[in-house]
Motif scaffolding. Structure first.
Motif, mmCIF file in Angstrom:
data_model
loop_
_atom_site.group_PDB
_atom_site.id
_atom_site.type_symbol
_atom_site.label_atom_id
_atom_site.label_comp_id
_atom_site.label_asym_id
_atom_site.label_seq_id
_atom_site.Cartn_x
_atom_site.Cartn_y
_atom_site.Cartn_z
ATOM 1 N N TRP A 1 -12.152 -4.824 -14.892
ATOM 2 C CA TRP A 1 -11.464 -4.366 -13.679
ATOM 3 C C TRP A 1 -10.459 -3.290 -14.076
ATOM 4 N N PRO A 2 -10.903 -2.119 -14.483
ATOM 5 C CA PRO A 2 -9.970 -1.115 -15.027
ATOM 6 C C PRO A 2 -8.959 -0.632 -14.000
ATOM 7 N N SER A 3 -7.705 -0.649 -14.417
ATOM 8 C CA SER A 3 -6.611 -0.213 -13.545
ATOM 9 C C SER A 3 -5.434 0.195 -14.414
ATOM 10 N N ALA A 4 -4.879 1.362 -14.158
ATOM 11 C CA ALA A 4 -3.746 1.850 -14.939
ATOM 12 C C ALA A 4 -2.754 2.534 -14.013
ATOM 13 N N ILE A 5 -1.485 2.540 -14.431
ATOM 14 C CA ILE A 5 -0.424 3.136 -13.633
ATOM 15 C C ILE A 5 0.348 4.144 -14.487
ATOM 16 N N ALA A 6 0.866 5.157 -13.829
ATOM 17 C CA ALA A 6 1.687 6.161 -14.508
ATOM 18 C C ALA A 6 2.937 6.422 -13.685
ATOM 19 N N LEU B 1 13.590 0.305 -15.152
ATOM 20 C CA LEU B 1 13.175 1.667 -14.842
ATOM 21 C C LEU B 1 13.012 1.811 -13.335
ATOM 22 N N TRP B 2 14.071 2.211 -12.649
ATOM 23 C CA TRP B 2 13.966 2.409 -11.207
ATOM 24 C C TRP B 2 12.941 3.502 -10.932
ATOM 25 N N THR B 3 12.081 3.243 -9.944
ATOM 26 C CA THR B 3 10.980 4.162 -9.668
ATOM 27 C C THR B 3 10.743 4.236 -8.167
ATOM 28 N N ASP B 4 10.423 5.424 -7.693
ATOM 29 C CA ASP B 4 10.051 5.639 -6.302
ATOM 30 C C ASP B 4 8.527 5.749 -6.214
ATOM 31 N N PRO B 5 7.901 5.205 -5.180
ATOM 32 C CA PRO B 5 6.443 5.297 -5.061
ATOM 33 C C PRO B 5 5.921 6.727 -5.115
ATOM 34 N N ALA B 6 6.745 7.685 -4.719
ATOM 35 C CA ALA B 6 6.310 9.084 -4.744
ATOM 36 C C ALA B 6 6.122 9.619 -6.157
ATOM 37 N N HIS B 7 6.571 8.861 -7.143
ATOM 38 C CA HIS B 7 6.456 9.309 -8.533
ATOM 39 C C HIS B 7 5.431 8.498 -9.320
ATOM 40 N N VAL B 8 4.578 7.755 -8.609
ATOM 41 C CA VAL B 8 3.614 6.855 -9.241
ATOM 42 C C VAL B 8 2.188 7.328 -8.963
ATOM 43 N N VAL B 9 1.322 7.165 -9.949
ATOM 44 C CA VAL B 9 -0.108 7.414 -9.783
ATOM 45 C C VAL B 9 -0.861 6.223 -10.364
ATOM 46 N N VAL B 10 -1.884 5.788 -9.649
ATOM 47 C CA VAL B 10 -2.751 4.702 -10.107
ATOM 48 C C VAL B 10 -4.153 5.265 -10.298
ATOM 49 N N ALA B 11 -4.837 4.815 -11.338
ATOM 50 C CA ALA B 11 -6.189 5.298 -11.627
ATOM 51 C C ALA B 11 -7.008 4.167 -12.229
ATOM 52 N N GLY C 1 -10.712 6.814 -7.678
ATOM 53 C CA GLY C 1 -9.856 5.812 -7.075
ATOM 54 C C GLY C 1 -10.285 4.417 -7.488
ATOM 55 N N LEU C 2 -9.443 3.438 -7.257
ATOM 56 C CA LEU C 2 -9.774 2.056 -7.598
ATOM 57 C C LEU C 2 -10.666 1.443 -6.522
ATOM 58 N N PRO C 3 -11.644 0.638 -6.891
ATOM 59 C CA PRO C 3 -12.344 -0.175 -5.895
ATOM 60 C C PRO C 3 -11.356 -1.128 -5.226
ATOM 61 N N ALA C 4 -11.590 -1.425 -3.966
ATOM 62 C CA ALA C 4 -10.648 -2.245 -3.207
ATOM 63 C C ALA C 4 -10.364 -3.602 -3.866
ATOM 64 N N PRO C 5 -11.367 -4.317 -4.376
ATOM 65 C CA PRO C 5 -11.050 -5.603 -5.014
ATOM 66 C C PRO C 5 -10.147 -5.459 -6.236
ATOM 67 N N PRO D 1 -12.601 3.354 1.341
ATOM 68 C CA PRO D 1 -12.169 3.670 -0.021
ATOM 69 C C PRO D 1 -10.654 3.619 -0.147
ATOM 70 N N GLU D 2 -10.179 3.184 -1.296
ATOM 71 C CA GLU D 2 -8.756 3.187 -1.577
ATOM 72 C C GLU D 2 -8.261 4.623 -1.757
ATOM 73 N N PRO D 3 -7.035 4.926 -1.373
ATOM 74 C CA PRO D 3 -6.512 6.276 -1.592
ATOM 75 C C PRO D 3 -6.479 6.614 -3.080
ATOM 76 N N VAL D 4 -6.891 7.815 -3.414
ATOM 77 C CA VAL D 4 -6.783 8.269 -4.797
ATOM 78 C C VAL D 4 -5.304 8.318 -5.173
ATOM 79 N N GLY D 5 -4.995 7.786 -6.331
ATOM 80 C CA GLY D 5 -3.598 7.710 -6.747
ATOM 81 C C GLY D 5 -2.934 6.409 -6.386
ATOM 82 N N GLY D 6 -3.633 5.573 -5.582
ATOM 83 C CA GLY D 6 -3.105 4.264 -5.254
ATOM 84 C C GLY D 6 -2.563 4.155 -3.845
ATOM 85 N N SER D 7 -2.790 3.026 -3.208
ATOM 86 C CA SER D 7 -2.251 2.766 -1.871
ATOM 87 C C SER D 7 -0.743 2.587 -1.947
#
Length: 405
Positions: free
Chosen positions: A220-225, A59-69, A250-254, A37-43
């Motif tokens: 293929w639902p995918s969103a980022i925050a 918009l400079w961004t650090d991975p620690a401030h990102v969530v994927v769903a 979490g997102l399916p791997a594909p 399974p993919e990590p919840v919140g995004g790999s």
């Protein structure tokens, strides 16, 4: 007499969508045998790709401030449930899925009107008046949800209005959630200035984007925050992750593999995004001309694949056909156009208004091959099947208002 409950309007994704980009399909197919399974919140790979995407937009961004769903809806739902209570302010009109999610977490939604041609941003004075009214009723205004490239109106907020709205919201202590799903679908990017609230108020804005808007198929639902790099942002992100983890969201791997590829924006993705924006823009402009020619008011479309038409000037003619509100208008136009359209009542407008949202996607053709030809054509309006679809669109509206229709 109490109005009967009406079923939700068919979603645009039920029209299919654009043909899947071959390179995107390859990434999807290459990950189907990944069983972990993919990590919840995004790999890490996917969150890095999201950071690159935002950095290219200033918009400079650090991975620690990102969530994927898996989609904007579960991501916004988790965000609403994680925020510290209070009431939510929405533009009027706004995306149909905003208010139901607010109600689902037992929060109250208040609407502030949007000026014409101003994207999904409320009038700043109306916003302040709404905040004062909420407080006078012992409410607690806490969050403002808006969109800079708007569904349902297809318009883009001007920078000067963005500044005024952000200043007003921050001064009132509101957390801003900026839905930027359609920011990459601007029809004429060289002539349209689009700013993110996060550029002006980085400590007070959460950016939300559904990749379905510009990059990935609806299936293929995918969103980022993107959360603020502040103590409040870190705490809120942790709460959102906790909720998403609890429901294994979490997102399916594909889908994750395809999303990371899309967010990296290699040449095939950039070319498809540009072609889609150009094609939808050409067809939207033609539909806009048809609507205004029959007397409808419509905001000139600037982004996305929607138009928002107001037929109030034709109220007398429509009343003779027993069409007096957006519920009846939705039903009548769905029948005449042969596909589902959505009345303004689904977007926060009062039911007595005669407003309707229309999609440009069906005008590109019913099959993938037709839609691909529209994407590839120097001028999609010259294609026979697009001409036929636009003619049927025009005929449907003219028959609605002419004698004997």
């Amino acid at each position: 007499m109490q109005r009967q409950w009406t079923a939700p309007a068919p979603a645009d994704r039920e029209d299919g969508g654009l043909p899947v980009l071959p390179e995107l399909a390859e990434r999807f197919a290459g990950a189907v045998d990944r069983t972990a399974p993919e990590p919840v919140g995004g790999s890490a790979e996917l969150r890095d790709a999201a950071c690159g995407y935002w950095s290219r937009r200033g918009l400079w961004t650090d991975p620690a401030h990102v969530v994927v769903a898996p989609g904007a809806e579960p991501l916004l739902l988790a965000l609403l449930a994680s925020a510290s209570g209070g009431d939510v302010l929405l533009p009027r009109p706004c995306a149909a899925w905003y208010a139901p999610l607010v109600r689902l977490v037992d929060r109250r939604a208040y609407h502030a009107p949007v000026p014409a041609e101003c994207g999904g941003l409320p009038d700043p004075f109306a916003l302040l008046e709404t905040v004062r009214r909420i407080r006078a009723e012992d409410g607690r205004p806490r969050m403002l949800l808006l969109s800079v490239a708007d569904d349902p109106t297809g318009t883009v907020a001007p920078p000067e209005l963005m500044h005024e709205v952000c200043e007003a919201a921050v001064a009132e202590g509101l957390l801003i959630v900026s839905d930027e799903t359609w920011r990459d679908t601007v029809h004429h990017p060289h002539g349209t200035v689009l700013l993110s609230p996060a550029e002006m108020c980085p400590d007070d804005v959460i950016v939300l984007s559904d990749l379905v808007g510009a990059f990935t198929p609806a299936g293929w639902p995918s969103a980022i925050a993107r959360f603020p790099a502040t103590e409040r942002g870190v705490e809120l992100r942790a709460r959102v992750l906790s909720l998403l983890t609890a429901v294994r969201s979490g997102l399916p791997a594909p889908v994750a593999a395809a999303s990371a590829y899309a967010l990296d924006e290699p040449p095939p993705v950039r070319a498809r995004t540009a072609a889609a924006a150009r094609t939808h823009g050409a067809v939207a402009a033609a539909a806009y001309r048809a609507l205004t020619a029959v007397g409808a008011l419509c905001r000139p479309p600037q982004a996305g694949r929607h138009l928002y038409a107001d037929l109030d000037e034709l109220r007398g003619v429509l009343a003779a056909r027993n069409i007096t509100d957006s519920v009846e208008l939705e039903r009548e136009l769905s029948g005449r156009l042969g596909r589902g359209v959505a009345g303004g009542h689904r977007f926060g407008d009062p039911p007595h208004t005669l407003r309707v949202r229309l999609s440009t996607l069906p005008l590109l053709g019913a099959a993938d091959a037709q839609r691909q030809r529209a994407l590839d054509a120097p001028d999609p309006l010259e294609l026979p099947h697009v001409k036929e679809a636009l003619a049927a669109f025009d005929t449907g509206f003219r028959a609605l208002i002419e004698d004997g229709g």
